[in-house]
Design an enzyme around this catalytic site. Structure first.
Site, PDB file in Angstrom:
ATOM      1  N   ASP A  39       0.810  -1.226   0.000  1.00 30.47           N
ATOM      2  CA  ASP A  39       0.000   0.000   0.000  1.00 30.47           C
ATOM      3  C   ASP A  39       0.841   1.273   0.000  1.00 30.47           C
ATOM      4  OD1 ASP A  39       0.758  -0.872   2.631  1.00 30.47           O
ATOM      5  OD2 ASP A  39      -0.606   0.587   3.503  1.00 30.47           O
ATOM      6  N   GLU A  70      -0.412  -1.799   5.222  1.00 32.15           N
ATOM      7  CA  GLU A  70       0.568  -1.671   6.313  1.00 32.15           C
ATOM      8  C   GLU A  70       0.450  -0.303   6.971  1.00 32.15           C
ATOM      9  OE1 GLU A  70       3.518  -0.838   8.863  1.00 32.15           O
ATOM     10  OE2 GLU A  70       3.485   0.291   6.999  1.00 32.15           O
ATOM     11  N   GLU A  71       0.112   0.713   6.159  1.00 34.99           N
ATOM     12  CA  GLU A  71       0.166   2.097   6.660  1.00 34.99           C
ATOM     13  C   GLU A  71      -1.026   2.473   7.529  1.00 34.99           C
ATOM     14  OE1 GLU A  71       2.633   3.927   6.494  1.00 34.99           O
ATOM     15  OE2 GLU A  71       3.800   3.459   4.703  1.00 34.99           O
ATOM     16  N   HIS A 129       7.948   8.753   4.069  1.00 35.44           N
ATOM     17  CA  HIS A 129       6.790   9.617   4.349  1.00 35.44           C
ATOM     18  C   HIS A 129       7.063  11.091   4.022  1.00 35.44           C
ATOM     19  CE1 HIS A 129       4.575   6.584   7.199  1.00 35.44           C
ATOM     20  NE2 HIS A 129       5.270   5.983   6.238  1.00 35.44           N
TER      21      HIS A 129
HETATM   22 ZN   LIG Z   1       5.351   3.993   6.052  1.00 38.91          ZN
HETATM   23 ZN   LIG Z   2       6.738   1.261   5.212  1.00 38.03          ZN
END
Ligand SMILES: [Zn+2]
Ligand SMILES: [Zn+2]
Length: 398
Positions: free
Chosen positions: A80, A138-139, A374
């Site tokens: 993701d 995952e996020e 990020h």
């Molecule tokens: Zn991340």
């Molecule tokens: Zn990551």
């Protein structure tokens, strides 16, 4: 064998770059990773690997069965992206506004596809069954890993390994550590309710702004006075709202003569041990209750536990370290790397079976690739995918 594996990784490199860039341009969020999962499933099917889709809602599992093997190891990639606008000017920039692969999960997916291709070619040398795990979300809490596990992702698996590209380390470096490597990352939301009123008559109100400010200041002492100085933890207050201003316009139009009836406070707690996590959570509420009671206010305290600690077990750590050292030498192995207080839902796997998580250096100062995951200008030096694949292939070939 090391030279053969690197040679294989280099031979597949251009194709893997193409896959990574394709995924990068069409990022998908959370469990909505249908296109990316389709790419992974199709790539495995082409290799004759038995594939299950719809695992953990939109995840994919592939099993490379090795005749005579008794053990099975799993290699995991997350698929993701993030709900952030990409601000790079690379030719393969995200084509979807407000979504971007700024954590490198596009590279993780591409590398695991490359790993499957190489292992299929080297199948006659394998001694263990290999499971390829492509997971969604995952996020975003609650994470895709629990759903994958519930659907059997770890069934019959003896060990699991995961990698993450990491631009703070240079391409060609690996980093890991024994024990806790990534933090449990929790969030909390607080409503502090008093009695609003005229700002010139504060004695007729219960002012939640003053109480909230005292709480925020006191919360800074939790790490300093309630956590053992040799343990690691973070308490960060990241939200503090009171009054009726429209935040987009700053304080324009706000009522400066009104004490508001309530404030909203929120933040995050990061810890590496359950005992520390429990202590911090209890102390946060204890301080909140104390200040609220002392001033006749009421409160709600909503504490959400996030991903558990990513814990690296023996013998997986030694296996990963020996493998990494064999590939790049002692000088390019960062071990033991200090734990990082970021969170990872790989932690769920590591709570169930022996596991190891390894950071793969993806930075390159000369090319200006230095921004952390990020960051809106995050990118990787794609050469890191050779090292990511080499590690996974080598781990699978023991
Ligand atoms: Zn991340
Ligand atoms: Zn990551």
């Amino acid at each position: 064998m090391k030279d053969l594996i690197f040679e294989q990784c280099h031979r597949h490199f251009n194709d893997i770059v193409t896959i990574r860039r394709d995924i990068h341009q069409y990022p998908e969020l959370g469990f909505d990773v249908h296109r990316t999962a389709g790419i992974a499933a199709e790539a495995l099917q082409e290799l004759g690997i038995s594939v299950k889709t719809g695992i953990g809602r939109t995840g994919v599992i592939g099993d490379l069965e090795v005749p005579g093997a008794s053990k099975r190891i799993a290699l995991r990639a997350d698929m993701d992206a993030l709900p952030i606008q990409e601000l790079t000017d690379v030719p393969y920039k995200s084509k979807i506004d407000g979504k971007a692969h700024l954590c490198g999960h596009d590279a993780h997916t591409a590398m695991l596809i490359g790993t499957a291709r190489i292992l299929s070619e080297l199948q006659s040398n394998l001694k263990t069954h290999i499971r390829f795990v492509f997971q969604p979300s995952e996020e975003a809490l609650p994470g895709g890993a629990p759903a994958m596990i519930a659907d059997g992702a770890l069934e019959d698996v003896d060990e699991i390994y995961g990698i993450h590209v990491f631009p703070l380390y240079t391409v060609g470096e690996y980093a890991t550590c024994p024990g806790p490597m990534l933090a449990q990352s929790d969030t909390f939301q607080i409503t502090l309710t008093g009695t609003g009123g005229h700002a010139a008559f504060p004695h007729l109100t219960v002012d939640p702004i003053v109480i909230g400010a005292q709480f925020v200041t006191a919360a800074q002492s939790i790490i300093a006075r309630n956590v053992n100085p040799l343990d690691s933890a973070v308490v960060s207050i990241t939200q503090l709202h009171g009054g009726d201003a429209n935040l987009q316009n700053g304080l324009a139009g706000a009522a400066f003569n009104v004490i508001p009836p309530r404030v909203l406070i929120g933040g995050t707690v990061r810890t590496l041990q359950k005992t520390v996590q429990t202590r911090v959570q209890e102390q946060l509420e204890s301080l909140l209750a104390g200040f609220a009671n002392a001033h006749n206010a009421t409160y709600t305290f909503d504490y959400q536990e996030g991903y558990p600690v990513t814990y690296n077990h023996e013998p997986c750590v030694t296996t990963a370290v020996d493998t990494a050292r064999g590939l790049v030498g002692e000088d390019n192995l960062i071990f033991p790397v200090p734990p990082i207080l970021g969170g990872e839902d790989f932690g769920y796997y590591s709570q169930k079976i022996p596991a190891c998580f390894v950071m793969v250096g993806a930075g390159n100062e000369e090319k200006g690739i230095v921004n952390m995951c990020h960051h809106p200008q995050f990118d990787i030096d794609e050469t890191c995918m050779v090292y990511g694949m080499a590690l996974l292939v080598n781990l699978a070939m023991r």
